[in-house]
Design a protein around this motif. Sequence first.
Motif: not given
Length: 238
Positions: A34-62
């Motif tokens: 029962d969340l407003a949204g959920a998101g999965i982010t990748l981050m390695n030891d070098d600090g590289s970041q990427a959003v790889v999964g979200t529940s919808g537009p709000l979570a993607s934006w956040l």
Amino acid sequence: MRTTTQILAAIGAADGTGRSLPDLLCVDCARSLDLAGAGITLMNDDGSQAVVGTSGPLASWLEELQFDLGEGPSLDAARTNRTVDHDDLDSAVRARWSAFSSSALAAGIRAVTALPLQVGGVRLGSLCLYRSTPGRLDPDRTTAARAYGAAAVVVLLRLQEQVWPRGTLPPELGEPVAYRAVVHQATGFLSVTASVAIADALLLMRAHAFATEQSLVHVAREVLAGRVHIHPEENEDD
């Protein structure tokens, strides 16, 4: 609440709908908890970041907002390998993530929980849960959140194994018997040398493959040849 195995079975059954497995996991997580949204982010030891999964537009934006600002719960959880849990963004957290908190509050988010995704000492990223009402997760939902975090790790590592150079076949298709044999042998070898269970040894090899952007079968061969040494590290997240 479902176990990690049940979560993976549920999103596996929903595969083929046009959404990625990380997206499906986030959608299932948001609905179940029962969340407003959920998101999965990748981050390695070098600090590289990427959003790889979200529940919808709000979570993607956040999630993207945190990268733009360089602050927020997803980034802190991934950087520190610790769960970040704040039950009211309209409080002292404003001082910690002033820009993110203000924007999240304006979007109707009042509380966040971000779980680090890792295997041994290998950092993968984070799973962030956004809530529209203040307050901490109750014990049942906390347990469920951890199950979703564990499922997210499995999904990320499985996806990594499916990425191969253009024009080549995955080893499961090109040489299935040899592939299974070398991975099985390396898993057993690592289980003994690192003093971990078979299942944990396989996860450690998958995590190493993920972190180094190599195939699992290549890592397995390197382990057997003695050119790669993988050592489990204690998770400091208590």
